[in-house]
Design a protein around this motif. Structure first.
Motif, mmCIF file in Angstrom:
data_model
loop_
_atom_site.group_PDB
_atom_site.id
_atom_site.type_symbol
_atom_site.label_atom_id
_atom_site.label_comp_id
_atom_site.label_asym_id
_atom_site.label_seq_id
_atom_site.Cartn_x
_atom_site.Cartn_y
_atom_site.Cartn_z
ATOM 1 N N ARG A 150 -53.186 48.683 97.490
ATOM 2 C CA ARG A 150 -54.526 48.450 96.934
ATOM 3 C C ARG A 150 -54.741 49.270 95.664
ATOM 4 N N ARG A 151 -54.445 50.547 95.715
ATOM 5 C CA ARG A 151 -54.701 51.411 94.568
ATOM 6 C C ARG A 151 -53.458 52.101 94.017
ATOM 7 N N VAL A 152 -52.317 51.866 94.632
ATOM 8 C CA VAL A 152 -51.101 52.510 94.156
ATOM 9 C C VAL A 152 -50.684 51.872 92.829
ATOM 10 N N LYS A 153 -50.184 52.682 91.931
ATOM 11 C CA LYS A 153 -49.804 52.221 90.595
ATOM 12 C C LYS A 153 -48.307 51.929 90.542
ATOM 13 N N VAL A 154 -47.934 51.025 89.646
ATOM 14 C CA VAL A 154 -46.544 50.593 89.507
ATOM 15 C C VAL A 154 -45.645 51.762 89.097
ATOM 16 N N GLY A 155 -46.159 52.679 88.277
ATOM 17 C CA GLY A 155 -45.369 53.842 87.865
ATOM 18 C C GLY A 155 -44.955 54.681 89.067
ATOM 19 N N LYS A 156 -45.878 54.908 89.998
ATOM 20 C CA LYS A 156 -45.564 55.692 91.200
ATOM 21 C C LYS A 156 -44.616 54.928 92.120
ATOM 22 N N ILE A 157 -44.765 53.606 92.156
ATOM 23 C CA ILE A 157 -43.867 52.792 92.988
ATOM 24 C C ILE A 157 -42.441 52.903 92.472
ATOM 25 N N ALA A 158 -42.265 52.799 91.155
ATOM 26 C CA ALA A 158 -40.924 52.904 90.561
ATOM 27 C C ALA A 158 -40.331 54.285 90.828
ATOM 28 N N ASP A 159 -41.139 55.327 90.688
ATOM 29 C CA ASP A 159 -40.651 56.685 90.969
ATOM 30 C C ASP A 159 -40.207 56.811 92.419
ATOM 31 N N ARG A 160 -41.029 56.287 93.333
ATOM 32 C CA ARG A 160 -40.703 56.367 94.753
ATOM 33 C C ARG A 160 -39.414 55.609 95.079
ATOM 34 N N MET A 161 -39.210 54.467 94.371
ATOM 35 C CA MET A 161 -38.005 53.680 94.602
ATOM 36 C C MET A 161 -36.791 54.281 93.893
ATOM 37 N N GLY A 162 -37.021 55.235 92.980
ATOM 38 C CA GLY A 162 -35.924 55.872 92.248
ATOM 39 C C GLY A 162 -35.355 54.995 91.145
ATOM 40 N N ILE A 163 -36.201 54.124 90.578
ATOM 41 C CA ILE A 163 -35.752 53.248 89.495
ATOM 42 C C ILE A 163 -36.732 53.364 88.328
ATOM 43 N N SER A 164 -36.322 52.846 87.187
ATOM 44 C CA SER A 164 -37.193 52.865 86.014
ATOM 45 C C SER A 164 -38.155 51.678 86.060
ATOM 46 N N LEU A 165 -39.187 51.739 85.235
ATOM 47 C CA LEU A 165 -40.110 50.603 85.139
ATOM 48 C C LEU A 165 -39.379 49.360 84.635
ATOM 49 N N ALA A 166 -38.420 49.556 83.721
ATOM 50 C CA ALA A 166 -37.660 48.421 83.195
ATOM 51 C C ALA A 166 -36.882 47.731 84.317
ATOM 52 N N GLU A 167 -36.310 48.521 85.219
ATOM 53 C CA GLU A 167 -35.566 47.940 86.348
ATOM 54 C C GLU A 167 -36.519 47.227 87.306
ATOM 55 N N PRO A 221 -52.546 33.581 77.412
ATOM 56 C CA PRO A 221 -51.096 33.788 77.409
ATOM 57 C C PRO A 221 -50.679 35.240 77.168
ATOM 58 N N ALA A 222 -51.520 36.027 76.524
ATOM 59 C CA ALA A 222 -51.182 37.429 76.279
ATOM 60 C C ALA A 222 -51.152 38.240 77.569
ATOM 61 N N HIS A 223 -51.772 37.742 78.629
ATOM 62 C CA HIS A 223 -51.825 38.483 79.887
ATOM 63 C C HIS A 223 -50.900 37.903 80.957
ATOM 64 N N ARG A 224 -50.059 36.992 80.579
ATOM 65 C CA ARG A 224 -49.095 36.424 81.530
ATOM 66 C C ARG A 224 -47.746 37.099 81.359
ATOM 67 N N ASN A 225 -47.092 37.364 82.474
ATOM 68 C CA ASN A 225 -45.748 37.939 82.481
ATOM 69 C C ASN A 225 -45.653 39.182 81.588
ATOM 70 N N GLN A 226 -46.635 40.049 81.711
ATOM 71 C CA GLN A 226 -46.678 41.252 80.889
ATOM 72 C C GLN A 226 -45.574 42.232 81.283
ATOM 73 N N ALA A 227 -45.140 43.005 80.297
ATOM 74 C CA ALA A 227 -44.209 44.090 80.577
ATOM 75 C C ALA A 227 -44.934 45.098 81.469
ATOM 76 N N LEU A 228 -44.231 45.622 82.466
ATOM 77 C CA LEU A 228 -44.866 46.543 83.399
ATOM 78 C C LEU A 228 -45.238 47.850 82.712
ATOM 79 N N GLU A 229 -46.416 48.326 83.044
ATOM 80 C CA GLU A 229 -46.931 49.602 82.559
ATOM 81 C C GLU A 229 -47.239 50.460 83.783
ATOM 82 N N PRO A 230 -47.161 51.792 83.640
ATOM 83 C CA PRO A 230 -47.400 52.664 84.796
ATOM 84 C C PRO A 230 -48.781 52.511 85.432
ATOM 85 N N TRP A 231 -49.786 52.094 84.685
ATOM 86 C CA TRP A 231 -51.152 51.996 85.201
ATOM 87 C C TRP A 231 -51.406 50.737 86.029
#
Length: 130
Positions: free
Chosen positions: A82-99, A43-53
């Motif tokens: 495949r290898r792109v990180k969520v932090g870079k995706i959020a930056d590219r979309m112009g939104i925060s990780l929280a959004e 359960p600790a690994h389900r629906n985790q808060a997004l991290e840049p890595w």
């Protein structure tokens, strides 16, 4: 056992080699499957808060969302991810990780609503009018 291995190595070296490679691959992928199964059923690994890595695949496994839903939310092409990180995706979309996390959680709720929505009656055999 040694005699049997010597016999097979002497008589059928290619078949024995293929068998050994198949067993090694089976063990490798079996261990990998069990490792990920145990990890994502914690359960600790389900629906985790997004991290840049994190990767989109990791997010999909954590939220139990199919690839196409994650790719839609993160605005990714089929060749990406495949290898792109969520932090870079959020930056590219112009939104925060929280959004981005809010969008992933919303997509999860919509996906769950679709999955558990009202079921259609099964079609009758023989097509229409029968």
């Amino acid at each position: 056992m040694r005699k049997a291995l010597r016999y097979f190595w002497k008589e059928q070296p290619i078949a024995l080699s293929i068998f050994v490679v198949a067993v090694v691959l089976l063990v490798f992928f079996g261990i990998r499957f069990v490792d990920r199964f145990i990890y994502f059923h914690d359960p600790a690994h389900r629906n985790q808060a997004l991290e840049p890595w994190m990767t989109p695949r990791y997010v999909g496994m954590s939220y139990k969302l199919p690839r196409d839903v994650i790719f839609d939310v993160m605005d990714l092409e089929n060749t990406e991810g495949r290898r792109v990180k969520v932090g870079k995706i959020a930056d590219r979309m112009g939104i925060s990780l929280a959004e981005l996390e809010r969008r992933v959680r919303k997509a999860k709720l919509e996906f769950m609503a679709q999955e558990t929505g009202p079921k259609r009656p099964l079609a009758q055999k023989g097509g229409q009018g029968q």
